[in-house]
Each structure stands twice: as C-alpha cells, then as structure tokens.
Design an enzyme around this catalytic site. Structure first.
Site, PDB file in Angstrom:
ATOM      1  N   ARG A  43      16.285 -90.516  16.173  1.00 53.26           N
ATOM      2  CA  ARG A  43      14.922 -90.149  17.402  1.00 53.26           C
ATOM      3  C   ARG A  43      15.408 -89.708  18.452  1.00 53.26           C
ATOM      4  O   ARG A  43      16.466 -89.693  18.448  1.00 53.26           O
ATOM      5  CB  ARG A  43      15.159 -91.428  17.169  1.00 53.26           C
ATOM      6  N   GLY A  68      21.822-101.202  19.286  1.00 48.80           N
ATOM      7  CA  GLY A  68      21.965-102.231  20.413  1.00 48.80           C
ATOM      8  C   GLY A  68      22.885-103.292  20.562  1.00 48.80           C
ATOM      9  O   GLY A  68      23.102-103.540  21.650  1.00 48.80           O
ATOM     10  N   LYS A  93      23.685 -98.788  27.537  1.00 43.19           N
ATOM     11  CA  LYS A  93      23.849 -98.050  28.427  1.00 43.19           C
ATOM     12  C   LYS A  93      23.398 -98.227  29.816  1.00 43.19           C
ATOM     13  O   LYS A  93      22.477 -99.173  29.651  1.00 43.19           O
ATOM     14  CB  LYS A  93      23.817 -96.625  27.238  1.00 43.19           C
ATOM     15  N   LYS A  95      24.793 -97.994   7.449  1.00 43.01           N
ATOM     16  CA  LYS A  95      26.193 -97.392   8.595  1.00 43.01           C
ATOM     17  C   LYS A  95      26.849 -96.652   7.101  1.00 43.01           C
ATOM     18  O   LYS A  95      27.984 -95.880   7.348  1.00 43.01           O
ATOM     19  CB  LYS A  95      27.273 -98.920   9.205  1.00 43.01           C
ATOM     20  N   VAL A 140      17.110 -92.701  25.096  1.00 45.10           N
ATOM     21  CA  VAL A 140      16.652 -93.184  25.873  1.00 45.10           C
ATOM     22  C   VAL A 140      16.964 -92.160  26.881  1.00 45.10           C
ATOM     23  O   VAL A 140      16.268 -92.035  27.567  1.00 45.10           O
ATOM     24  CB  VAL A 140      16.609 -94.783  26.763  1.00 45.10           C
TER      25      VAL A 140
END
Lengths: 72, 453
Positions: free
Chosen positions: B294, B163, B236, B116, B297
């Site tokens: 990546r 997450g 989410k 990060k 979802v």
C-alpha cells in the site's frame, strides 16, 4: 481509607483486570484503557482491596473519571 | 483515467488523495464515521457517504458499507489509503467481484505479502536475506526451542496485522512463556488471529525501506530509500530520504543490493501500484522484514526527493495506463524530512492526548503540512494520534534539519482536552531529536529515542 482510581487519559475501557473484593498490590494493572490505538494500563496506586468498579468494558471514559475505588 | 473514485479513509491521507484527484479532474467520494461527520476530508470531497459507527471496526473497516457506498455513488475505483482496508485481500477481491477497481495490488499479492511466513518464503526464493526467525507461526510449546535456535534477545510478534501491536522483546528464556501468551492474546483481540512469530532482536539496527512502483505486468522500478529509524514503540516518528547511510554516495554497493532486493521481492508477486519493502540494516548487512502492499504514511519524503507523485501513479497504474517511468531516468536529489505531529505526551510514556484544537497554523519555507484537521476540529480517541505530517525539504541534510527546526518554531498547535487542560503534542521531542548530536551525525539506529529521552 477509600481511594478513587481515575482514568489518566480519555478513551475506552478495553479490559477490566480485577474484580470487586480482590486484594491488589501497588502497581497491579486494574484496568486497560484504549485510546488512539494504544493500550494504557491503569495501575493500583497502593496495596488494598477493590471496593467498587465504576466502569464497564467498552465504555467511553474521560480523563479524571473514577474507574475503581480502592480501600487502602 | 477514472471519472470518479471513492476514498476509503480519513484524516490527512484522505485529504491528500482528494487533492491529487482535484488536480487531475477526478471526482471524489468521501466516507465517514459518526465521529468524523465534520472532518476536513468530508468537506474536501465532492460527495460524502455516512458509514455510521465511531470505532474503526464499525465504520472504516466495514468493507460491505464501503462497497455499497461506491455502488450507490457510481465510483469506478476505491483508494484505500493506508491502514483500514488497504491490506485486506478479501476487500480487494470483493471490489474485483463488484466490478470496482481496487487501487492497489492484486488480492493474491496482498495475501502473499500479508502472511509473514509466506512473504519470507517468497522473497527468500528470490535470494533476498530475511531476519533469522521462526518460519511461520510458533506453537507455545515450540517457543523455547525456536527462541534458542534464533538466539536471545528475541522479538515476539503477532503473525497478523502490523504496527507493533503486542510486540515484545524477550531477553532470556524465563520471560518467554509469558510474552508469547500475552502477545497471542493481544493479537487475537486485535486481528482475530492469535498466531505469534519469534525472530532475532537486533541491538542497533536502522530501519530503512525501499519504495517501488510496479505495473502488474513484470515491470518494477524503485524510488530509492527512506530512513525510518526514529521510532517510539516500533512506531515511526520522523522519516527522511535519502538515508544518511547512503548520503553523498556512501555505501553505494549496499544501497544497490537493497534496491535490487526490493525489485526482486515486488516482481515475485507481480506487483502492481506503489509498495514498500521494509528492511533492517545493521553492520553492513540488510534483512527483509516485510512488504507493505500500500501507500506508506511517509511517502512524501520520496516524492520530494524524486519529483514523482506516488498517488498520481497509483491512480494511473490502477486505471491501466503504462508505467512510463524508467529506472535510468529516476534520480534522488536534495533531502526531505517528515515529522509526524502526534497528540500524545512523550513525557508520560507517550500517553494519548485527545482533545479539540484551538489553534493550528503553519507558514514556513520549504514546508508542506499534510493534515485532516484544522483549528476547531476534535482529535478523537477512536483513531490514531497523528494530527499532521510536517514535510520539509532542502538541498542538503544539514540544511533540511534547519528547515525542519524553523518550521517547528513557526508551528502554532494548541488544543484543550475534554477536562479543559492543554493537549500534549510531541513537538518538543521532535526538536530535541533534530537538534541532537546523534541525529545530526546521521549514525542513528531504531533506539535513538530511548537515548534522547
């Protein structure tokens, strides 16, 4: 009076946060269950003393299984 | 193009990748844990290799076993999906060394965006605004000083992973020490890295992200934004595209600045494949949070509003084909909403609700169900609680809300817990959100669920 503290969800015991003989207060976290990538704490339902711990870290448990026995 | 690839994932995303491969004539190899031996993704693929184990760390996270499965079956490439090995630079590197194509960016890009602090420095150098916070890992003894400088309330979060695991909001100095310690412990247990960050906590932000595709040779295009403000515990629940903030040409200059920032961020790491730049937006300002290196979802809402198949492009780019999409030709039309169907109980603090599905069916217009389950399948406690993604689309946002509500009404989803009681799902909560005045107005922020509940 002995009270059974049960698993409220199906999952795996991630952490046991208490020991046999410990004095606990209502709301104290006794065990943390991991299920579906979430940690769900199992709290003491009342003040009391830990009589028995019936689970081990890494163990699979079903909803309703007794994890800890508490003497109120 | 590849003749055979291995899909190093499970659930809906493994099924979706297998579907795309089937259409393109690419043979597929599934991998599976002991818990997933009867799973849908195993049956959808042409071949399947058992990894053994149940927990992710003993199965889908075993890079050595996944690589061995690829060698054994002669797969030319590995699609990691999301989660699991998808953002592990070491795995991408091991693939390279084994002569197997990793369908994703270079190990260096994963590393730079996965760290990060490095990611912040990288995008800041491109003029992209970042969330005010600690530049790097905070030592416990520095925490007070850093938090005071950032300004309370602050967010304490794990340096590794993602997450929201271990993430905590701290309102004032008195709670800081304990939060730093517990976040660090959780991060250590989950990621093997106890480093924590401190950053400003926003009171009413939107979470908006920009999709990009890069060819690894300097060309990057954006595929507009996704609004992902409906979240529980920083996870989410519902995503849509376009963002209501940018509907009908509103806030066009802000949108353009965000798209440009996303392209610059991706170019800075010579990005290859599909990636997403996540940002917080509050009071007309935007801040970079992180880049997910990546597939996301929620990628279907982009596909439904741009007509671009992101997985197909991931495969083509990884196979060395040129990225022929031109920015000027990309358009954003209609509206799409994705609903995540979770086996969890919103009324009991989103308690997970694993069990066996007794009925699972949906037929509704303008609706696609992406799932790794079917009636009779077991949703185990070993992986995430997402049973399916219900993707809907229509000409306008208002129409799409109606389409989504209709789909939820027609959805048949039932199951039994191991003790015989009914499984819980979040379908009623999704209906409440869609039907709420706040959601319909489009003025949402990431705290919307707390107000609806």
């Amino acid at each position: 009076m002995a009270t059974d503290v049960e698993a409220h969800i199906t999952g795996t015991i991630w952490k046991i946060e208490t020991t046999v003989g410990a004095q606990v207060s209502e709301g104290d976290i006794l065990v943390i269950i991991e299920s579906m990538k979430m940690e769900m704490p199992v709290e003491a339902p009342a003040d009391g003393k830990i009589l028995e711990i019936r689970c081990a870290e890494g163990q699979a448990v079903d909803e309703g299984d007794v994890l800890v026995v508490l003497e109120e | 193009m590849f003749k055979k690839i291995l899909i190093a994932n499970r659930g809906e995303i493994a099924c979706r990748i297998a579907d795309v491969c089937r259409l393109q004539g690419i043979r597929t190899v599934a991998v599976y844990s002991d818990a997933d031996k009867d799973a849908r993704h195993v049956r959808l693929c042409d071949e399947a290799v058992a990894l053994g184990g149940t927990f992710a760390k003993d199965s889908y996270l075993r890079a050595d076993l996944v690589l061995e499965a690829a060698r054994q079956t002669g797969a030319e490439a590995i699609h990691p999906g999301y989660g699991f090995l998808s953002e592990k630079a070491d795995f991408a590197r091991a693939c390279q060394e084994a002569g197997i194509v990793f369908i994703g960016p270079s190990p260096e890009a994963i590393e730079r965006m996965g760290d990060k602090a490095e990611a912040r420095r990288t995008v800041q150098a491109q003029g992209v605004p970042v969330v005010p916070g600690s530049d790097g890992v905070v030592r416990p003894e520095q925490a007070k000083e850093v938090a005071a400088k950032v300004g309370y309330p602050v967010l304490v979060k794990a340096a590794a992973g993602g997450g929201g695991i271990g993430m905590q909001v701290v309102k004032d100095e008195s709670a800081l020490e304990k939060a730093v310690q517990s976040c660090s412990e959780r991060a250590q247990a989950s990621f093997g890295d106890g480093g924590v960050y401190i950053e400003r906590y926003f009171t009413h932000p939107r979470h908006i992200e920009v999709q990009v595709l890069g060819d690894g040779r300097g060309k990057v295009v954006h595929l507009f934004e996704r609004e992902c403000s409906v979240q529980r515990r920083n996870q989410k629940v519902l995503e849509e595209s376009p963002s209501p903030l940018f509907q009908n040409g509103a806030n066009a200059s802000l949108a353009e600045r965000m798209y440009a920032a996303a392209i610059n961020a991706a170019r800075a790491v010579n990005y290859s494949g599909a990636g997403t730049i996540e940002m917080l937006v509050q009071d007309g300002e935007f801040f970079f949070i992180e880049m997910n290196t990546r597939l996301q979802v929620e990628h279907p809402v982009t596909e439904k509003t741009t007509g671009v198949d992101l997985i197909s492009w991931q495969l083509r780019i990884a196979a060395g084909e040129p990225l022929t999409l031109e920015q000027s030709e990309l358009a954003h039309t209609g509206h799409s909403i994705e609903l995540r169907l979770y086996a969890e109980d919103p009324a009991k603090m989103y308690a997970p609700s694993p069990g066996t599905l007794s009925a699972f069916a949906l037929e509704s217009p303008n609706t696609r169900l992406d799932t790794g389950y079917e009636a009779g399948a077991t949703v185990t406690p070993f992986y995430d609680p997402m049973v399916a993604k219900l993707v809907t689309w229509d000409t306008t946002r208002d129409a799409c809300i109606g389409t989504a509500l209709q789909a939820l009404d027609k959805l048949v989803l039932e199951g039994d817990k191991p003790n015989g009681k009914p499984m819980a799902f979040n379908t009623e909560l999704l209906k409440q959100v869609l039907d709420s005045a706040e959601f319909r107005s489009g003025t949402l922020d990431t705290h919307i669920l707390e107000r609806i509940k």
